[in-house]
Write a protein that holds these residues in place. Structure first.
Motif, mmCIF file in Angstrom:
data_model
loop_
_atom_site.group_PDB
_atom_site.id
_atom_site.type_symbol
_atom_site.label_atom_id
_atom_site.label_comp_id
_atom_site.label_asym_id
_atom_site.label_seq_id
_atom_site.Cartn_x
_atom_site.Cartn_y
_atom_site.Cartn_z
ATOM 1 N N UNK A 160 0.807 -1.208 0.000
ATOM 2 C CA UNK A 160 0.000 0.000 0.000
ATOM 3 C C UNK A 160 0.841 1.259 0.000
ATOM 4 N N UNK A 161 0.238 2.347 -0.455
ATOM 5 C CA UNK A 161 0.963 3.618 -0.520
ATOM 6 C C UNK A 161 1.291 4.148 0.873
ATOM 7 N N UNK A 162 0.505 3.835 1.854
ATOM 8 C CA UNK A 162 0.786 4.256 3.237
ATOM 9 C C UNK A 162 0.910 3.009 4.103
ATOM 10 N N UNK A 163 1.781 2.110 3.689
ATOM 11 C CA UNK A 163 1.935 0.824 4.365
ATOM 12 C C UNK A 163 2.409 1.022 5.805
ATOM 13 N N UNK A 164 1.644 0.612 6.801
ATOM 14 C CA UNK A 164 2.029 0.842 8.203
ATOM 15 C C UNK A 164 3.280 0.079 8.599
ATOM 16 N N UNK A 165 3.486 -1.117 8.039
ATOM 17 C CA UNK A 165 4.676 -1.890 8.389
ATOM 18 C C UNK A 165 5.946 -1.167 7.957
ATOM 19 N N UNK A 166 5.924 -0.622 6.738
ATOM 20 C CA UNK A 166 7.099 0.116 6.261
ATOM 21 C C UNK A 166 7.351 1.343 7.127
ATOM 22 N N UNK A 167 6.296 2.103 7.438
ATOM 23 C CA UNK A 167 6.454 3.282 8.296
ATOM 24 C C UNK A 167 6.988 2.897 9.663
ATOM 25 N N UNK A 168 6.496 1.796 10.218
ATOM 26 C CA UNK A 168 6.962 1.359 11.535
ATOM 27 C C UNK A 168 8.434 0.963 11.490
ATOM 28 N N UNK A 169 8.825 0.259 10.437
ATOM 29 C CA UNK A 169 10.220 -0.192 10.337
ATOM 30 C C UNK A 169 11.179 0.980 10.195
ATOM 31 N N UNK A 170 10.889 1.904 9.295
ATOM 32 C CA UNK A 170 11.811 3.023 9.096
ATOM 33 C C UNK A 170 11.819 3.955 10.308
ATOM 34 N N UNK A 171 10.680 4.082 10.993
ATOM 35 C CA UNK A 171 10.646 4.893 12.217
ATOM 36 C C UNK A 171 11.509 4.265 13.299
ATOM 37 N N UNK A 172 11.450 2.935 13.394
ATOM 38 C CA UNK A 172 12.291 2.238 14.372
ATOM 39 C C UNK A 172 13.767 2.428 14.043
ATOM 40 N N UNK A 173 14.109 2.326 12.764
ATOM 41 C CA UNK A 173 15.505 2.527 12.365
ATOM 42 C C UNK A 173 15.978 3.921 12.763
ATOM 43 N N UNK A 174 15.145 4.927 12.503
ATOM 44 C CA UNK A 174 15.536 6.298 12.836
ATOM 45 C C UNK A 174 15.657 6.490 14.343
ATOM 46 N N UNK A 175 14.772 5.897 15.124
ATOM 47 C CA UNK A 175 14.876 6.014 16.585
ATOM 48 C C UNK A 175 16.145 5.347 17.099
ATOM 49 N N UNK A 176 16.470 4.188 16.543
ATOM 50 C CA UNK A 176 17.707 3.510 16.954
ATOM 51 C C UNK A 176 18.927 4.367 16.616
#
Length: 875
Positions: free
Chosen positions: A834-850
Motif C-alpha cells: 500500500x501507498x501508506x503501508x504501516x509496516x514500512x512506516x513502523x520499520x523506518x521509524x524504528x531505524x531512525x529512533x535507533x
C-alpha cells in the motif's frame, strides 16, 4: 575603468595624498610651528586619510570590490583557524551538493539536452490507437494514405527496426538495421557524409536493392573508401548496392549499421491494412503545432474508417514528439528522484546551519566587539554569508569530483536503464549548475545563522556569557534537527516501499520456470534457407543437433520470449464467422512455437495436448490457448475441440489449454492484450516463412549452467556453416531482472539518497546533543551535586535526542503518506504494498529512533561522567 588600472590609479592617489600632506606640513612650518609639531598639525588639518581613500574609492566604484576582497580574505583566515570545523562542513556539503550534481547531470543529459537533429522540436511520431490501447504501430496502406493526403508535415516516413545478417564483404556478422521509406534522412534533417538519401524510385516494389551504411561499416568493411557508392553488400543472402554513408555517431532508436528502402523489402503480410507493423516519423511544417497536426490526422483516419471499415473501425491517430517518445516514462522517474535528492540537499543545509549556529556561540565575543566598534548588522551579515559561500563553493568543487565518479558508477551498474545515457556527464551546463547551486546553498544554510549572529547583545557578549542567546540558538538547532529527521523519514519510507515491491515481485510466479533457460538467435546461412521447406528443415536440424549436446534437457523455437517486451498480437474470434471489423475483434498475443516449447519453458499443460511433430504445414490447423482466454470465452466449458480463428492465418481446432504467462512483466496487470494463443511454427504459410523464421528465438533448457553450454552451442551452429552469426544471447534470469529495470534505477538511487540522509541526520542530532551537553555543563554539575545519579543524567540527555527525533518522525510520517499518495510517478512503481503501508512506516521509524539513540549515546556518556566540582567551576 579597467581592472588592470586599479593599482595604477591607487598608486596615483597615494602620491597625491602624500604630496598634499607634505604641502600642508610645509604651510604649518611657515606659520611658525616647530618642525616636530607641524606633522601633527598637518594631519589634523588635512583630515582622516583613510576616510578620504574610501570616499575616493566609492567615487571610482572600487569600494564594493574591496570589501568583497576583504571579506574573502577574512573568511579564508577564519576557516584556517578552525580546520576541523571546515573539514566537517566540506565533507557534508560535498556529499549533499555532489549528489545533486550527479542527479542534475542525469536530468540535463536525458531531459534537457537537445536532440542532435536540426529543429528536433518539429519531429513527431504518429501512431494508430483504438479504445483501451493508446499506441499501436501503423499499417503500410494507412501510412501511404497519410503521406498522400496530410498537409501538416514537410515530410513523413515509415520505418521498422530489422535484424540483418551480413555475409560479404568479410566475415559473417549480425547487424541491427532500419527499413525506411524514401526521404527518411531528410525527415530527420540528416545528410549522408558520402552519397545520398533513399530516393522515391528506390522505395517501390521490385526496385533494385540499395543500402546506406554506417561510418563503422564504411571503415571496417570498405577501408574508408570515398568511392564506396556503387559497391555491393550482401545482406540476408541478397546483394545490395551501397548508395551512401551515414554520419559518424548516427543513432536513431537503435545503433543501426544499415538502412534499406522499405517497400522492396516489405513482407507480403504487411500489405494487409489490418496488420500494424510500422512506426511513422514526420516533420511538422514551420508554425504547425502537434495538436493541430493530430487533429488533421484524425480527420484523415475517419475518412479511412469510412472507406475501409473492416480494418480501420474505431482507429484513431496519436502524435507524440520525438523527445517524448525517446524518454517515455523515464522522465517522471528522473524528476521524482531529483525531488528526492533535493530533500538530501535540504538536510545538508540544515546540518551545516546547525554547525554554524553552534560555532557562532564561540564567536559571540568577536561579534560583540565588532558591533561595539560600529559594525552595522548588514556588514556582519555580509561577512558571514561570504564565509558560508566560500565553504559552499569549496564543497561544490569537491562534490563535482564525487559526482563524476558517481555518474560513471551508475552508468556501469545500470547501463541500459536510461535513454540518451551518452549525454550524461559533467558538461558545461552541469558545471554552471554546480557554481550557481553552490552559491544558492551557501546563502540558504548561511542566512539564518548570519542573522542570528549579527544581533549580538554587546554587553553580554563582551562578558562572554549570554544564556538567553544560547537558549534561543539551542531551540533553533533542535528545530533544524526535527526537519532533518522528517525529511529523512520521507526518503527512507520511499526506499522501504520500493524494497518491499522488489521483494514482492521476486516472489511472483511468472507462469514458467526461469531457472536454467537460455535464449539466442541465429542467422542461418542463405544457402540453407533458399526455400520455405529448406528453411523449416534447417531449423529442425539445428534443434536436433542442440538437443544431442550433453546436458541439454529440451530446446525449441518461439517468435517471442516471455518478459522480453516483444509484441506480436492480433485479432481472433470464436468460430469461423469473421466480425465486421478486425479492430473491434478481441486481440491476443500470438506465440508461434515448436512442440517442445512447454517443456523447454516449464509452462504447465492444463487440458488436452500441446503440439506434436505431426503439426506441420499441410496438416489440420491446431492451436493451444492460455487459461485466461479459456476462462474468458469458455466459462464453465471445455474449450478443447472448439474452433478458434486467428486473424490473417485461419480457423483452427483448440487442442489444449496451458498456464498463463506474465509476458509484459512480473507486475503485468493484464490491462493490455492479456490473452495468449499458441500456434505451431511449422504451420506458417510459405509466403511469410522467409521473413518470419529469421526472427525466431532458440530457447534451450540445460542441466548445466547456461554459460558453460553456450560455447558448445556456438560450435554446433558454426559446424553447419561458418557464416551463421549467433547473437542476442540471454538467460531468463537476466530477462527477469531486465523486466524490473524501471524499478532498478529508483531503488538504487533512492536507497543511496536515504542512506546519505540517515548519515547526515545522525551527525546532525549528535552535534546538537553534544552542543547541548557543552552548554549545560554547569546545570548537569548542579543536578549531580544535588543528588541526581548518573543514570538519570544519561536518560535526560538521550531523552532530549529522542524527543527531537520523535517530533521529526511525526511530521515525516504525515509528509510521507501525503507525498506517496499524491505522486503518481512513485505510486506506479509499487507492487503488492500500500501507498501508506504501516509496516514500512513502523520499520523506518524504528531505524531512525535507533540511530537517534546511538547518536546520543556518546554525548550522554560524556555528560554522566561529568564531575560536579569541575562543572561548577565552568563559566
Amino acid at each position: 575603468m579597467r581592472w588592470w588600472q586599479i593599482k595604477t590609479r591607487d598608486a596615483d592617489l597615494e602620491r597625491e595624498l602624500r604630496s598634499d600632506l607634505e604641502l600642508e606640513e610645509e604651510e604649518q612650518r611657515q606659520s611658525g610651528l616647530p618642525a616636530q609639531d607641524s606633522r601633527t598639525a598637518a594631519l589634523r588639518a588635512f583630515g582622516n586619510t583613510t576616510l578620504i581613500r574610501e570616499q575616493t574609492h566609492e567615487a571610482w566604484g572600487w569600494a564594493p570590490f574591496e570589501r568583497l576582497w576583504q571579506d574573502l580574505r577574512y573568511a579564508l583566515r577564519q576557516l584556517r583557524r578552525s580546520p576541523g570545523f571546515a573539514l566537517v562542513c566540506l565533507l557534508t556539503l560535498s556529499l549533499g551538493i555532489g549528489a545533486n550534481i550527479a542527479m542534475f547531470s542525469v536530468v540535463q543529459g536525458v531531459i534537457l539536452a537537445p536532440l542532435l537533429f536540426p529543429h528536433a522540436d518539429r519531429l513527431v511520431f504518429l501512431w494508430e490507437n483504438r479504445p483501451g490501447v493508446p499506441q499501436l504501430d501503423v499499417s503500410y496502406p494507412n501510412f501511404e494514405d497519410w503521406r498522400r493526403t496530410s498537409r501538416s508535415f514537410e515530410s513523413i516516413s515509415a520505418l521498422a527496426i530489422h535484424n540483418f545478417d551480413l555475409t560479404a564483404p568479410g566475415r559473417a556478422e549480425h547487424l541491427i538495421g532500419i527499413r525506411a521509406s524514401s526521404r527518411f534522412l531528410a525527415t530527420l534533417g540528416v545528410k549522408p557524409v558520402i552519397g545520398r538519401d533513399i530516393a522515391a524510385s528506390e522505395d517501390r516494389a521490385n526496385a533494385p536493392l540499395t543500402v546506406l551504411i554506417s561510418d563503422r561499416l564504411w571503415r571496417e568493411r570498405f577501408d574508408s573508401d570515398p568511392g564506396v557508392p556503387g559497391r555491393p553488400l550482401a545482406l540476408d543472402g541478397k546483394s545490395f548496392t551501397v548508395i551512401g554513408v551515414l554520419p559518424a555517431g548516427f543513432h536513431f532508436l537503435a545503433d543501426a549499421d544499415v538502412i534499406t528502402p522499405l517497400r522492396p523489402n516489405l513482407p507480403v503480410i504487411y500489405a494487409d491494412r489490418s496488420v500494424d507493423a510500422l512506426a511513422v516519423l514526420a516533420r511538422l511544417k514551420q508554425g504547425m503545432t502537434i495538436a493541430a497536426a493530430e487533429a488533421e490526422m484524425n480527420a484523415i483516419q475517419q475518412e479511412l474508417d469510412r472507406r475501409y471499415p473492416d480494418a480501420n473501425r474505431s482507429v484513431g491517430v496519436a502524435a507524440t514528439s520525438l523527445m517524448q517518445q525517446i524518454i517515455g516514462d523515464v522522465k517522471g522517474t528522473i524528476l521524482l528522484l531529483y525531488g528526492a535528492v533535493s530533500l538530501v540537499l535540504l538536510i545538508t543545509c540544515a546540518n551545516v546551519a546547525n554547525l554554524l549556529l553552534a560555532r557562532s556561540t564561540a564567536r559571540a565575543r568577536e561579534f560583540g566587539i565588532r558591533a561595539a566598534l560600529g559594525a552595522s548588522r548588514g556588514r556582519m551579515v555580509r561577512q558571514l554569508l561570504t564565509e558560508s559561500i566560500v565553504l559552499s563553493l569549496a564543497g561544490g568543487a569537491l562534490g563535482a569530483g564525487l559526482a563524476g565518479f558517481a555518474v560513471r558508477l551508475l552508468l556501469a551498474a545500470l547501463p541500459h536503464s536510461l535513454p540518451r545515457s551518452e549525454n550524461i556527464g559533467l558538461h558545461w551546463p552541469v558545471l554552471l549548475f554546480t557554481a550557481l547551486a553552490s552559491i544558492a546553498v551557501g546563502i540558504l544554510f548561511g542566512l539564518v545563522p548570519a542573522l542570528q549572529s549579527a544581533r549580538p547583545d554587546v554587553q553580554s557578549a563582551l562578558q562572554r556569557a549570554s544564556l538567553a542567546t544560547a537558549t534561543g540558538k539551542h531551540l533553533l538547532l533542535g528545530r533544524l534537527v526535527v526537519v532533518q529527521f522528517a525529511l529523512t523519514l520521507v526518503l527512507l519510507t520511499g526506499a522501504g516501499l520500493l524494497l518491499r515491491s522488489i521483494r514482492n515481485l521476486r516472489h511472483v510466479n511468472p507462469g514458467f520456470d526461469v531457472r536454467h533457460v537460455i535464449s539466442f538467435q541465429v542467422g542461418l546461412s542463405p544457402s540453407l534457407t533458399s526455400t520455405p521447406d529448406q528453411t523449416r528443415v534447417a531449423y529442425q536440424q539445428l534443434l536436433a543437433r542442440i538437443r544431442e549436446l550433453p546436458g541439454v534437457e529440451a530446446a525449441d523455437l518461439s517468435n517471442i520470449v516471455p518478459l522480453s517486451g516483444a509484441d506480436n498480437g492480433g485479432p481472433f474470434w470464436i468460430g469461423t464467422k469473421q466480425p465486421a471489423s478486425l479492430q473491434e475483434a478481441p486481440h491476443a498475443l500470438y506465440f508461434w512455437t515448436g512442440p517442445d516449447y512447454l517443456k523447454t519453458m516449464g509452462i504447465p499443460l492444463l487440458q488436452g495436448r500441446f503440439f506434436t511433430s505431426a503439426d506441420q504445414i499441410g496438416s489440420s490447423k491446431v492451436v493451444a490457448i492460455d487459461s485466461v482466454l479459456a476462462h474468458t470465452f469458455f466459462p464453465g466449458q471445455n474449450p478443447v475441440g472448439q474452433t478458434l480463428t486467428v486473424g490473417h492465418w485461419g480457423a483452427a481446432r483448440i487442442v489444449g489449454v496451458v498456464g498463463h504467462v506474465r509476458h509484459w512483466g512480473l507486475d503485468d496487470s493484464d490491462n493490455y492484450n492479456p490473452r495468449q494463443i499458441y500456434i505451431p511454427v511449422y504451420q506458417l504459410p510459405d509466403s511469410i516463412v522467409a521473413d518470419f523464421f529469421r526472427n525466431l528465438t532458440v530457447i534451450v533448457r540445460p542441466a548445466l549452467p547456461p554459460a558453460d553450454l553456450m560455447p558448445a552451442i556456438r560450435n554446433v551452429v558454426y559446424a553447419a556453416s561458418p557464416d551463421q552469426p549467433v547473437y542476442a544471447v540471454s538467460t531468463m534470469n537476466e530477462m527477469v531482472s531486465d523486466s524490473m529495470a524501471s524499478r532498478n534505477l529508483p531503488i538504487l538511487l533512492l536507497g543511496a539518497f536515504a542512506a546519505l540522509a540517515l548519515l547526515l541526520s545522525s551527525i546532525g542530532i549528535y552535534g546538537v546533543v553534544s552542543y547541548s551537553v557543552m552548554r549545560r555543563t554547569q546545570e548537569i554539575g548542579i543536578r549531580m551535586a544535588l543528588g541526581a545519579d548518573r543514570s538519570r543524567v544519561f536518560r535526560m540527555i538521550v531523552g532530549q535526542g529522542i524527543g527531537m527525533a520523535a517530533a521529526g518522525l511525526s511530521l515525516g510520517a504525515l509528509a510521507a503518506v501525503a507525498l506517496v499518495r499524491f505522486l503518481p510517478n512513485f505510486s506506479h512503481l509499487l507492487y503488492g504494498v500500500g501507498q501508506s503501508d504501516p509496516l514500512t512506516l513502523a520499520c523506518v521509524s524504528t531505524i531512525l529512533l535507533v540511530v537517534a539513540v546511538a547518536a546520543c549515546y556518546l554525548p550522554a556518556r560524556r555528560a554522566m561522567r561529568t564531575h560536579p566540582m569541575n562543572s561548577l567551576r565552568c563559566e
